[in-house]
Design a protein around this motif. Structure first.
Motif, PDB file in Angstrom:
ATOM      1  N   UNK B  27     -43.984  86.046 -48.001  1.00  0.00           N
ATOM      2  CA  UNK B  27     -43.910  84.844 -47.158  1.00  0.00           C
ATOM      3  C   UNK B  27     -44.519  85.134 -45.784  1.00  0.00           C
ATOM      4  N   UNK B  28     -44.111  86.278 -45.202  1.00  0.00           N
ATOM      5  CA  UNK B  28     -44.666  86.617 -43.895  1.00  0.00           C
ATOM      6  C   UNK B  28     -46.166  86.841 -44.004  1.00  0.00           C
ATOM      7  N   UNK B  31     -47.735  83.521 -43.864  1.00  0.00           N
ATOM      8  CA  UNK B  31     -47.710  82.988 -42.490  1.00  0.00           C
ATOM      9  C   UNK B  31     -48.813  83.657 -41.657  1.00  0.00           C
ATOM     10  N   UNK B  34     -52.005  82.098 -42.299  1.00  0.00           N
ATOM     11  CA  UNK B  34     -52.153  80.873 -41.508  1.00  0.00           C
ATOM     12  C   UNK B  34     -52.663  81.201 -40.109  1.00  0.00           C
ATOM     13  N   UNK B  51     -65.011  69.172 -34.311  1.00  0.00           N
ATOM     14  CA  UNK B  51     -64.849  68.478 -35.598  1.00  0.00           C
ATOM     15  C   UNK B  51     -64.509  69.468 -36.701  1.00  0.00           C
ATOM     16  N   UNK B  54     -60.983  71.062 -36.157  1.00  0.00           N
ATOM     17  CA  UNK B  54     -59.825  70.260 -36.554  1.00  0.00           C
ATOM     18  C   UNK B  54     -59.735  70.160 -38.066  1.00  0.00           C
ATOM     19  N   UNK B  55     -60.911  70.101 -38.749  1.00  0.00           N
ATOM     20  CA  UNK B  55     -60.836  70.062 -40.201  1.00  0.00           C
ATOM     21  C   UNK B  55     -60.398  71.395 -40.764  1.00  0.00           C
ATOM     22  N   UNK B  57     -58.178  73.263 -39.351  1.00  0.00           N
ATOM     23  CA  UNK B  57     -56.718  73.244 -39.244  1.00  0.00           C
ATOM     24  C   UNK B  57     -56.130  72.324 -40.315  1.00  0.00           C
ATOM     25  N   UNK B  58     -56.702  71.110 -40.444  1.00  0.00           N
ATOM     26  CA  UNK B  58     -56.120  70.125 -41.354  1.00  0.00           C
ATOM     27  C   UNK B  58     -56.198  70.599 -42.795  1.00  0.00           C
ATOM     28  N   UNK B  61     -55.171  75.307 -42.826  1.00  0.00           N
ATOM     29  CA  UNK B  61     -53.789  75.590 -42.435  1.00  0.00           C
ATOM     30  C   UNK B  61     -52.848  74.577 -43.070  1.00  0.00           C
ATOM     31  N   UNK B  62     -53.258  73.315 -43.070  1.00  0.00           N
ATOM     32  CA  UNK B  62     -52.350  72.264 -43.518  1.00  0.00           C
ATOM     33  C   UNK B  62     -52.216  72.147 -45.016  1.00  0.00           C
ATOM     34  N   UNK B  66     -50.381  75.910 -47.339  1.00  0.00           N
ATOM     35  CA  UNK B  66     -49.166  75.362 -47.947  1.00  0.00           C
ATOM     36  C   UNK B  66     -49.150  75.653 -49.436  1.00  0.00           C
ATOM     37  N   UNK B  69     -48.282  79.253 -49.867  1.00  0.00           N
ATOM     38  CA  UNK B  69     -46.867  79.446 -49.540  1.00  0.00           C
ATOM     39  C   UNK B  69     -45.980  78.970 -50.685  1.00  0.00           C
ATOM     40  N   UNK B  70     -46.316  77.813 -51.204  1.00  0.00           N
ATOM     41  CA  UNK B  70     -45.538  77.205 -52.279  1.00  0.00           C
ATOM     42  C   UNK B  70     -45.582  78.082 -53.528  1.00  0.00           C
TER      43      UNK B  70
END
Lengths: 432, 166
Positions: B27-28, B31, B34, B51, B54-55, B57-58, B61-62, B66, B69-70
């Motif tokens: 898990x760490x 992270x 990320x 631009x 931000x993409x 990150x979205x 990372x987003x 995830x 992580x899941x």
């Protein structure tokens, strides 16, 4: 006769009072004033009538309190004020806190209950303060086998992500913490952090129910992010910009909800799912999995998550207002300030009060903020309303709705926007 | 002069990349991954392309972090993860990395590129759109087809099979 304090002596009461005053004066002069003087050197002071207002003029301020107006005005335009107080966190937290109380009271009225009633004399108006005090004084219990760093950090991160979301929302013309060109993309990037924090918080508690709740939250948030993003694309196609302030300015004559109602409805439903509100509150389903991913939080940690989720609610409602309802645009409410008051001051009998730098805010600002808050309140009301009426949906129905129906509807919305654009209604050289 | 922001971002990116490889807790590790992806987004910001940042990150990372992580959370670590403690491998890996780094550094030093300074504003996303519609249109059409295919696939997968029987 009942006695409040049986060994009450008036002289001792006076002594304690004067003692307190004495110590306050001593501490203020020895510690407080030096700190203020040191801090003032690092704050840029405004220039008034060709003279820099400096801390050494403190006695002058005492005799001319109206001199403080330029100082207040200078404070209001600093970045710190924007981040902490007005369009930023303080404003959002205040609205969020009032939403918590209004939600309880409104649900009670809907279901013919009384709701919070005893705390405070009038309709339990101090209930929220009481709850806050209780949460602050409660012990914070961390499960023995929890992953401590993540468990402690996650409420803070949740609140931080919500505050970052708030920072992107323009409240009045020019009043936004972070006015970036790619505001909408930044909003999507910030929304993407919520599932991570939720699932990490759920995992770190090392307990069954939080983990089930966290997995549900992850499914729900990730799958509803797609219709959420796609439903806003129609507005982006019509306005040709991603800056939220420019999106508001493009709605000066009519809000986009008139032309893109399907997008607005899809965004509203996806918003309910992202906020974990009924009918999509599966991650916190209290009748199935205790309190979902919030189960192991206690005391102020729970308070922080609660505050964060309501700040997030305000931010989503404000985003709906900004994108679909025209943000701060609306008819003017107040007349502009009298010229005389600004230039010469007000004369009351023998005294003339001069008010240098009085129009601290323009009247457009006031009317814009009032329109914005009114519209946001209406959207928040519609977000709260299903909680009093609807049951919770099953998770397969939820995913079916998100992946199958809402995504289809968003494409219909995008085609409507394209049709409006190519028919020459909007866009460069369009009719409107 | 080395930019302080560049230095901090480099430390964050490389440090969290090493942490992502070396941490025992999965898990760490994710992270830390990320952190690496966020650091790369920071580099894009420094390079005047908000631009892409931000993409980054979205999307990375987003969404992708995830997903990782899941997956990590659902997998029992003991079953699939056998620790192979072999110091030789570790040292060979570090040596290989050093050789690679020195080679890249030599190329960069040899290219004579000391610093790049431009006064141009950040890349406007409208220009990216214009380029996609004019010069790079085959790439755009390919992307559109792939995305349409994946959305259709998602819709087909999400369709309920038991609607008629139930």
């Amino acid at each position: 006769m009942s006695v409040i304090a049986p060994k009450f002596r008036f002289s001792e009461f006076l002594k304690s009072l004067t003692d307190n005053i004495f110590w306050i004066i001593v501490i203020l002069t020895l510690i407080g004033l030096p700190i203020i003087m040191i801090a003032l050197f690092f704050i840029p002071m405004p220039v008034y009538e060709g003279e820099l207002i400096n801390p050494f003029l403190a006695f002058t301020w005492m005799f001319h309190p109206e001199l403080a107006l330029p100082l207040v005005k200078a404070l209001l335009v600093t970045d710190m004020f924007r981040i902490i107080v007005f369009p930023g966190f303080g404003f959002a937290a205040l609205l969020a806190a009032s939403v918590i109380f209004i939600e309880r009271k409104m649900l009670a009225k809907l279901q013919l209950r009384v709701g919070p009633f005893y705390c405070g004399k009038v309709e339990g108006i101090l209930q929220l303060m009481g709850d806050g005090l209780k949460l602050m004084t409660k012990e914070i219990i961390i499960p023995a086998k929890a992953d401590k760093p993540i468990f402690i950090l996650s409420p803070l991160l949740f609140l931080g992500a919500a505050a970052a979301f708030v920072a992107l929302i323009p409240v009045a013309p020019g009043w936004v913490v972070a006015d970036i060109d790619l505001g909408l993309i930044a909003v999507f990037a910030v929304i993407g952090f919520f599932p991570i924090i939720t699932v990490l918080a759920a995992w770190s508690a090392n307990s069954k129910y939080p983990f089930i709740g966290g997995i549900r939250a992850l499914f729900q948030m990730v799958s509803f992010e797609i219709p959420l993003i796609l439903s806003l694309l129609g507005v982006v196609i019509l306005t040709g910009t991603l800056n939220l302030s420019e999106i508001v300015q493009s709605q000066a004559s009519f809000p986009w909800i008139l032309f893109l109602p399907i997008g607005a409805i899809v965004f509203f439903i996806a918003m309910l799912a992202e906020l974990e509100r009924i009918p999509f509150d599966l991650p916190e389903a209290e009748s199935e999995i205790v309190a979902g991913w919030l189960t192991e939080f206690s005391g102020m940690m729970y308070g922080l998550v609660q505050l964060g989720s309501y700040v997030k609610l305000y931010a989503f409602a404000a985003l709906f207002v900004v994108v679909f309802l025209g943000g701060w645009t609306g008819p003017m409410i107040f007349p502009p300030l009298e010229e005389e008051l600004i230039l010469e001051g007000k004369t009351i009998g023998p005294i003339t009060i001069q008010t240098p730098g009085l129009p601290i805010f323009s009247m457009e600002f006031f009317s814009g903020v009032i329109w914005f808050i009114l519209k946001t309140a209406v959207v928040i009301f519609f977000i709260l309303l299903p909680r009093g009426v609807f049951p919770r949906v099953r998770i397969d129905l939820l995913l079916d709705l998100g992946w199958f129906k809402l995504i289809g509807l968003t494409f219909v919305n995008i085609f409507i926007a394209l049709a409006l654009l190519y028919a020459g209604v909007f866009g460069p050289g369009g009719m409107l | 002069m080395v930019d302080a922001a560049f230095l901090a971002l480099s430390v964050i990116t490389i440090g969290s990349a090493i942490a992502a490889l070396e941490l025992r807790s999965l898990i760490y590790g994710s992270i830390a991954l990320m952190g690496t992806l966020g650091g790369v987004a920071g580099f894009f910001l420094l390079l005047d392309s908000p631009f892409v940042a931000l993409f980054q990150i979205a999307v990375y990372v987003g969404s992708i972090a995830v997903l990782i992580l899941f997956t990590v959370m659902l997998v029992k670590r003991e079953l699939i993860f056998k620790k192979i403690e072999d110091p030789k491998r570790k040292w060979a890996g570090i040596g290989l990395m050093l050789i690679f780094m020195v080679a890249i550094g030599a190329i960069i030093l040899d290219s004579g590129l000391k610093s790049v300074t431009t006064d141009e504003p950040p890349v406007d996303f409208r220009e990216i759109g214009d380029d996609f519609l004019t010069y790079y249109w085959p790439a755009l059409i390919l992307m559109a087809l792939i995305l349409a295919g994946s959305v259709t696939g998602a819709l087909v997968l999400a369709r309920r099979e038991d609607e008629i029987s139930g």
